[in-house]
Motif scaffolding. Structure first.
Motif, PDB file in Angstrom:
ATOM      1  N   ARG A 141       1.224  -1.051  -0.169  1.00  0.00           N
ATOM      2  CA  ARG A 141       0.407   0.339  -0.060  1.00  0.00           C
ATOM      3  C   ARG A 141       1.328   1.291   0.064  1.00  0.00           C
ATOM      4  NH1 ARG A 141      -5.073   0.651   1.128  1.00  0.00           N
ATOM      5  NH2 ARG A 141      -5.971  -1.533   2.063  1.00  0.00           N
ATOM      6  N   ASN A 142       2.317   1.086   0.434  1.00  0.00           N
ATOM      7  CA  ASN A 142       2.607   2.328   1.061  1.00  0.00           C
ATOM      8  C   ASN A 142       4.016   2.147  -0.396  1.00  0.00           C
ATOM      9  OD1 ASN A 142       1.712   3.265   2.655  1.00  0.00           O
ATOM     10  ND2 ASN A 142       3.289   2.264   4.219  1.00  0.00           N
ATOM     11  N   GLY A 143       3.916   1.510  -0.508  1.00  0.00           N
ATOM     12  CA  GLY A 143       4.727   1.282  -2.113  1.00  0.00           C
ATOM     13  C   GLY A 143       6.548   1.512  -1.814  1.00  0.00           C
ATOM     14  N   PHE A 186      19.804   3.838  -0.082  1.00  0.00           N
ATOM     15  CA  PHE A 186      18.967   2.652  -1.019  1.00  0.00           C
ATOM     16  C   PHE A 186      17.351   2.809  -0.393  1.00  0.00           C
ATOM     17  CE2 PHE A 186      23.230   1.155  -1.579  1.00  0.00           C
ATOM     18  CZ  PHE A 186      22.735   1.443  -3.329  1.00  0.00           C
ATOM     19  N   ARG A 187      16.119   3.491  -1.151  1.00  0.00           N
ATOM     20  CA  ARG A 187      15.155   3.175  -0.604  1.00  0.00           C
ATOM     21  C   ARG A 187      14.481   2.140  -1.529  1.00  0.00           C
ATOM     22  NH1 ARG A 187      10.867   7.643  -2.424  1.00  0.00           N
ATOM     23  NH2 ARG A 187      11.505   6.835  -4.805  1.00  0.00           N
ATOM     24  N   LYS A 188      14.152   1.293  -0.379  1.00  0.00           N
ATOM     25  CA  LYS A 188      13.657  -0.415  -1.178  1.00  0.00           C
ATOM     26  C   LYS A 188      12.085  -0.143  -1.592  1.00  0.00           C
ATOM     27  CE  LYS A 188      16.615  -3.253   1.283  1.00  0.00           C
ATOM     28  NZ  LYS A 188      17.114  -4.451   1.974  1.00  0.00           N
ATOM     29  N   GLN A 189      11.992  -0.655  -2.547  1.00  0.00           N
ATOM     30  CA  GLN A 189      10.491  -0.492  -3.018  1.00  0.00           C
ATOM     31  C   GLN A 189       9.286  -1.871  -2.918  1.00  0.00           C
ATOM     32  OE1 GLN A 189      10.538   2.537  -5.424  1.00  0.00           O
ATOM     33  NE2 GLN A 189       8.632   3.563  -4.119  1.00  0.00           N
ATOM     34  N   ILE A 190       8.588  -2.142  -3.305  1.00  0.00           N
ATOM     35  CA  ILE A 190       7.753  -3.566  -2.827  1.00  0.00           C
ATOM     36  C   ILE A 190       6.900  -3.071  -3.863  1.00  0.00           C
ATOM     37  CG2 ILE A 190       6.799  -3.890  -0.874  1.00  0.00           C
ATOM     38  CD1 ILE A 190       7.731  -6.876  -0.766  1.00  0.00           C
ATOM     39  N   ARG A 236      15.466  -1.375  -5.540  1.00  0.00           N
ATOM     40  CA  ARG A 236      16.759  -0.650  -4.335  1.00  0.00           C
ATOM     41  C   ARG A 236      17.148   0.485  -5.605  1.00  0.00           C
ATOM     42  NH1 ARG A 236      21.228  -3.320  -2.431  1.00  0.00           N
ATOM     43  NH2 ARG A 236      20.874  -2.310  -0.494  1.00  0.00           N
ATOM     44  N   ARG A 237      16.334   1.631  -4.696  1.00  0.00           N
ATOM     45  CA  ARG A 237      16.991   2.886  -5.685  1.00  0.00           C
ATOM     46  C   ARG A 237      17.872   3.622  -4.858  1.00  0.00           C
ATOM     47  NH1 ARG A 237      11.776   5.331  -8.973  1.00  0.00           N
ATOM     48  NH2 ARG A 237      13.623   6.516  -9.713  1.00  0.00           N
TER      49      ARG A 237
END
Length: 250
Positions: free
Chosen positions: A106-108, A123-127, A247-248
């Motif tokens: 939901r939050n990304g 790094f920002r992890k997104q799922i 991971r960006r």
């Protein structure tokens, strides 16, 4: 005292006292009141830093931090309310698996533990999870398809699924949909995934943020930063959840 320690001290004070006046009163001793004979004057001296038994905190610092903490609390409560799985007595393993992934999808972004949080500054992890479901629809026809979980959460109220009022099934508007009796096959890209349907090795999904390929072939590896998790469930013929983590750099 450095800035970080100062902020921690203010936070401790703000959470301990309801009002700035309560904090000032805590700094006034019985000796102060005996000699000054004026509680209001004693407060003013504490506020100015002339009297007191502890940390000196300005009124504006107290009020601004108090407001910030209250806003954070309200935001946390709002977030908890948006999780439609919260408070549900989930018995089936599939619904439990969905609930486990709801907040992150939901939050990304992923909920980080302490070691991961240290890397979050770089790094920002997104799922983004993809759900494969095979079962029978209301007409008794066997259908299957791949669902972009994050996208469905945005456009649907999942309370009906977590409460058991409705069963989650693939739709013709999902990433893929196949009716095994009518042989109708449909593909649709979503805000998160691009569908690659003309691949000779089978259906592929490209995650749009990092352009990594998710391979849903059970005989192949799912791809970089992706996992394949079969779910044992009494609600459906077959369920598999694919989790892709990007991971960006920030």
């Amino acid at each position: 005292m450095d800035q970080e320690e100062g902020l921690t001290a203010v936070d401790n004070i703000v959470t301990q006292f309801n009002t700035y006046e309560d904090f000032l009163n805590s700094q006034i001793s019985t000796v102060d009141l005996y000699y000054l004979e004026d509680e209001s004057l004693a407060r003013q001296l504490v506020e100015l830093g002339y009297r007191g038994t502890g940390e000196v905190v300005k009124r504006e610092d107290f009020d601004s931090r108090k407001a910030a903490i209250e806003i954070a609390r309200l935001a946390e409560r709002t977030q908890k309310k948006t999780l439609t799985s919260a408070g549900k007595d989930l018995q089936d393993s599939f619904l439990k698996a969905l609930a486990m992934r709801e907040e992150d999808n939901r939050n990304g972004k992923m909920s980080l533990n302490q070691p991961e949080a240290e890397a979050a500054s770089i790094f920002r992890k997104q799922i983004a999870s993809v759900i494969f479901i095979r079962d029978r629809n209301s007409h008794g026809q066997e259908v299957s398809g791949y669902i972009d979980y994050a996208h469905r959460l945005k456009i649907e109220d999942f309370e009906v699924y977590f409460s058991g009022k409705k069963r989650l099934l693939p739709k013709p508007t999902d990433l893929s949909f196949y009716n095994w009796e009518s042989h109708i096959a449909l593909w649709n890209s979503s805000p998160n995934y691009q569908v690659i349907a003309d691949n000779p090795e089978g259906l592929l999904f490209k995650y749009k943020r990092d352009r990594k390929i998710l391979n849903v072939d059970p005989k192949a590896q799912p791809g970089d930063n992706s996992t394949r998790t079969p779910i044992q469930t009494d609600l459906y013929i077959q369920v598999v959840i694919f989790d892709h983590i990007s991971r960006r750099k920030t």
